[in-house]
Design a protein around this motif. Structure first.
Motif, short mmCIF file in Angstrom:
data_model
loop_
_atom_site.label_atom_id
_atom_site.label_comp_id
_atom_site.label_asym_id
_atom_site.label_seq_id
_atom_site.Cartn_x
_atom_site.Cartn_y
_atom_site.Cartn_z
N GLN A 71 0.83 -1.20 0.00
CA GLN A 71 0.00 0.00 0.00
C GLN A 71 0.87 1.25 0.00
O GLN A 71 0.60 2.20 -0.73
CB GLN A 71 -0.87 -0.04 1.25
CG GLN A 71 -1.92 1.02 1.27
CD GLN A 71 -2.24 1.44 2.66
OE1 GLN A 71 -1.65 0.98 3.62
NE2 GLN A 71 -3.19 2.31 2.78
N THR A 72 1.94 1.24 0.81
CA THR A 72 2.84 2.40 0.84
C THR A 72 3.45 2.64 -0.53
O THR A 72 3.60 3.78 -0.96
CB THR A 72 3.94 2.18 1.88
OG1 THR A 72 3.34 1.81 3.10
CG2 THR A 72 4.75 3.42 2.07
N SER A 73 3.80 1.54 -1.23
CA SER A 73 4.43 1.74 -2.53
C SER A 73 3.42 2.29 -3.54
O SER A 73 3.81 3.03 -4.44
CB SER A 73 5.06 0.45 -3.02
OG SER A 73 4.08 -0.51 -3.22
N ILE A 74 2.13 1.97 -3.36
CA ILE A 74 1.13 2.59 -4.25
C ILE A 74 1.06 4.08 -3.97
O ILE A 74 0.96 4.90 -4.91
CB ILE A 74 -0.23 1.91 -4.06
CG1 ILE A 74 -0.18 0.53 -4.71
CG2 ILE A 74 -1.34 2.72 -4.69
CD1 ILE A 74 -1.39 -0.29 -4.50
N CYS A 75 1.15 4.46 -2.70
CA CYS A 75 1.17 5.89 -2.37
C CYS A 75 2.38 6.56 -3.01
O CYS A 75 2.28 7.66 -3.56
CB CYS A 75 1.22 6.08 -0.85
SG CYS A 75 -0.24 5.52 0.00
N LEU A 76 3.54 5.87 -2.93
CA LEU A 76 4.75 6.43 -3.55
C LEU A 76 4.52 6.64 -5.05
O LEU A 76 4.92 7.65 -5.62
CB LEU A 76 5.94 5.48 -3.35
CG LEU A 76 6.45 5.23 -1.95
CD1 LEU A 76 7.54 4.19 -1.98
CD2 LEU A 76 6.98 6.48 -1.33
N PHE A 77 3.85 5.68 -5.68
CA PHE A 77 3.61 5.78 -7.12
C PHE A 77 2.73 6.98 -7.45
O PHE A 77 3.03 7.75 -8.37
CB PHE A 77 2.97 4.48 -7.62
CG PHE A 77 2.73 4.45 -9.09
CD1 PHE A 77 3.80 4.31 -9.96
CD2 PHE A 77 1.47 4.58 -9.60
CE1 PHE A 77 3.60 4.29 -11.31
CE2 PHE A 77 1.26 4.57 -10.95
CZ PHE A 77 2.33 4.42 -11.82
N TYR A 78 1.65 7.14 -6.69
CA TYR A 78 0.75 8.28 -6.95
C TYR A 78 1.50 9.60 -6.80
O TYR A 78 1.36 10.50 -7.61
CB TYR A 78 -0.42 8.23 -5.97
CG TYR A 78 -1.67 7.64 -6.54
CD1 TYR A 78 -1.73 6.29 -6.82
CD2 TYR A 78 -2.78 8.43 -6.80
CE1 TYR A 78 -2.87 5.74 -7.35
CE2 TYR A 78 -3.93 7.88 -7.31
CZ TYR A 78 -3.98 6.53 -7.58
OH TYR A 78 -5.10 6.00 -8.10
N VAL A 79 2.29 9.70 -5.71
CA VAL A 79 3.00 10.95 -5.48
C VAL A 79 4.02 11.19 -6.58
O VAL A 79 4.23 12.32 -7.02
CB VAL A 79 3.63 10.94 -4.07
CG1 VAL A 79 4.55 12.12 -3.89
CG2 VAL A 79 2.55 10.97 -3.03
N THR A 80 4.64 10.09 -7.07
CA THR A 80 5.59 10.23 -8.17
C THR A 80 4.91 10.83 -9.40
O THR A 80 5.48 11.67 -10.09
CB THR A 80 6.17 8.86 -8.54
OG1 THR A 80 6.79 8.33 -7.39
CG2 THR A 80 7.18 8.96 -9.64
N LEU A 81 3.66 10.41 -9.65
CA LEU A 81 2.95 10.96 -10.80
C LEU A 81 2.69 12.46 -10.65
O LEU A 81 2.54 13.16 -11.65
CB LEU A 81 1.61 10.24 -10.99
CG LEU A 81 1.67 8.85 -11.60
CD1 LEU A 81 0.28 8.26 -11.67
CD2 LEU A 81 2.29 8.89 -12.97
N GLY A 82 2.62 12.93 -9.40
CA GLY A 82 2.32 14.34 -9.19
C GLY A 82 3.53 15.24 -9.10
O GLY A 82 3.37 16.44 -8.89
#
Lengths: 174, 150, 212
Positions: A42-53
């Motif tokens: 789940q944390t890595s999904i958060c990292l991915f979203y933030v990377t997109l932003g």
């Protein structure tokens, strides 16, 4: 080629972390370790979203001086309402006319993924604790939190129940 | 917990907890100008109580902040958030439309500010109450494993 | 479209922090002591919070530090106290299947990233959409500097209401599964009373105690 890799290395690293989380969830029999793996995922999904932003050369989405006309440090209220209203109209018409050139003086990173992930983290810990509560109850019922042992106990109980049922039916027939 | 070898821990905790709670309130009310908001502040307030429970024992934490209080606070928080929405409805706006709270023209900020502060308070109450309820539920369970097994 | 000059400092920070995350994650995968696993997951949260701050997501970093490192470690420790201390070693043959599945999934996902816009591209679809509009209108709409707050509370108020309700419902669910926790208080007081008049065995006392 190097630039291409450099631009996407973040994605790859995050996918690697995601896969480690997935692996822990898959491979370990211990239920608490599984939940830890799930929270890594789940944390890595958060990292991915933030990377997109991320916006290159941008800063945190807290407006700085040229971008907040008509007020400073909470300067707001009735006296600025008319001025702000006109400015809002101007901004909205600019946005509606398809003019996507940023009229902001500074570059900011995208606030939307931040908002989504902020709430997702809090909800994540809440759901994690629901899972842990279920594990505590499993431990109290089975005496173990290893998935295969729980399955074995389930199997033994089912076989015993079936044997008992067969016996009862036989007795009823006799 | 009466043993003396935790005295440094206890003294430092006693001085830290007010700072943690103060910081939580700062994060709550400074959320408009910097990073922070109801979610973070709620968790920080809950962590302050959890620190107290860890050092002084769960029962004394439960005397200070009873479980009945934490779960009521969680419910009050969600009700406060939903109530702001209904307030906007009663003022003739749409659900959670803060602009309608004081029937302002677009561009007026008073309703937005009041609405956002109120819903952030609702989030603070909801999150801190729910987190403390969760912690008490885990900590209040009697452990079957003895401490010697560590 | 490409970054004209790759930010070397940011790239270095990325490498160091993501590398740390990798080390911690692999350690979690290999360890068997649940206490160490829980502590490492707290460290993972802290490092990722630092990473969030490095990529300008200050609010997310703040939340991750408070929630991931503080709250979820406390909850995991509480659950571990009630269950067990070590995980059983996995059979090495059984690990092969998950490993293959994860590698295959990872390769497919990496293949998919070739189409994604470059990291930090200001013209990517994600960054030119509604996020940019929020940045442009938030000040005029609400007069709040931190754009995350009006998006959280005002533009996406329904979303946040739902999230708050989820947290509340999760709290109630945990309380329904494990009891509200008054048991501990009641039992301690009872034990103190018993201790005054010679202590008695305190096991299985929980079943007689009913919450009100």
């Amino acid at each position: 080629m190097l630039l291409f890799i450099l631009e996407r290395a973040n994605y790859w690293a995050i996918i690697g972390l995601m896969m480690i989380g997935l692996y822990i969830t898959f491979a370990s029999g211990n239920l608490i370790k599984r939940l830890v793996g799930l929270s890594l995922f789940q944390t890595s999904i958060c990292l991915f979203y933030v990377t997109l932003g991320i916006v290159a050369g941008g800063t945190a989405p807290i407006l700085m001086d040229p971008d907040k006309p008509g007020g400073h440090g909470g300067g707001h209220g009735e006296d600025h309402a008319g001025e702000a209203h006109a400015a809002l109209d101007a901004t909205l018409t600019a946005a509606a006319s398809g003019d996507r050139v940023a009229d902001l003086a500074n570059a900011y990173s995208n606030p939307l993924p931040h908002v989504l992930m902020l709430t997702a983290i809090v909800v994540g810990v809440a759901t994690l604790s629901v899972g842990l509560a279920l594990i505590v109850r499993i431990r109290e019922a089975y005496g173990t939190i290893e998935a295969d042992e729980v399955r074995e106990i389930d199997m033994e109980t089912a076989i015993a129940q079936e044997a008992e049922q067969a016996k009862a039916e036989k007795e009823a027939l006799a | 917990m009466k043993s003396d070898h935790h005295v440094i821990l206890r003294v430092i905790t006693k001085t830290l907890i007010p700072v943690i709670v103060l910081y939580g309130l700062y994060v709550q009310f400074h959320g408009d100008f910097g990073p922070g908001g109801g979610f973070q502040a709620g968790v920080i307030l809950a962590v302050g109580v959890i620190l107290y429970a860890l050092v002084f024992g769960v029962p004394s934490a439960m005397r200070a902040v009873p479980p009945a209080f934490t779960r009521s606070v969680a419910a009050i928080g969600v009700l406060l958030y939903a109530g702001v929405g209904f307030w906007a409805l009663l003022q003739g706006g749409q659900y959670l439309e803060y602009q309608a709270l004081f029937q302002e023209e677009p561009g007026g900020h008073h309703g937005q500010h009041v609405g956002i502060i109120l819903i952030e308070l609702g989030v603070l109450f909801g999150v801190s109450g729910a987190m403390l309820t969760i912690f008490y539920a885990f900590a209040g369970r009697v452990a079957e494993i003895r401490d010697e097994d560590w | 479209m490409a970054m004209s000059e790759p930010d070397i400092g940011l790239a270095l920070v990325n490498i160091v922090l993501l590398g740390l995350l990798f080390v911690v994650a692999i350690a979690i995968a290999r360890l068997r002591s649940l206490f160490a696993i829980v502590m490492l997951s707290g460290i993972y949260s802290l490092v990722s919070a630092v990473w969030y701050v490095a990529v300008d997501a200050v609010d997310v970093g703040f939340t991750e530090a408070a929630v991931g490192a503080g709250m979820s470690t406390a909850v995991l420790l509480g659950a571990m106290l009630l269950t067990s201390r070590t995980a059983k070693p996995e059979k090495s043959l059984r690990q092969l299947g998950p490993l293959l599945v994860c590698i295959a999934t990872g390769i497919m996902l990496i293949y998919a990233t070739v189409d994604l816009p470059a990291v930090g591209d200001p013209n990517s679809p994600a960054n030119t959409g509604v996020g940019l509009t929020y940045l442009r209108v938030a000040w005029y709409d609400t007069g709040i500097e931190n754009v995350v707050t009006p998006v959280l509370g005002s533009y996406r108020g329904f979303d946040t209401l739902g999230e708050t309700t989820v947290v509340f419902v999760a709290g109630i669910a945990v309380a329904l599964l494990l009891g509200f926790g008054e048991r501990s208080l009641a039992e301690t007081i009872r034990n103190e009373d018993k201790n005054l008049s010679k202590n008695a065995p305190k096991s299985d006392a929980e079943d007689e105690e009913s919450d009100s």
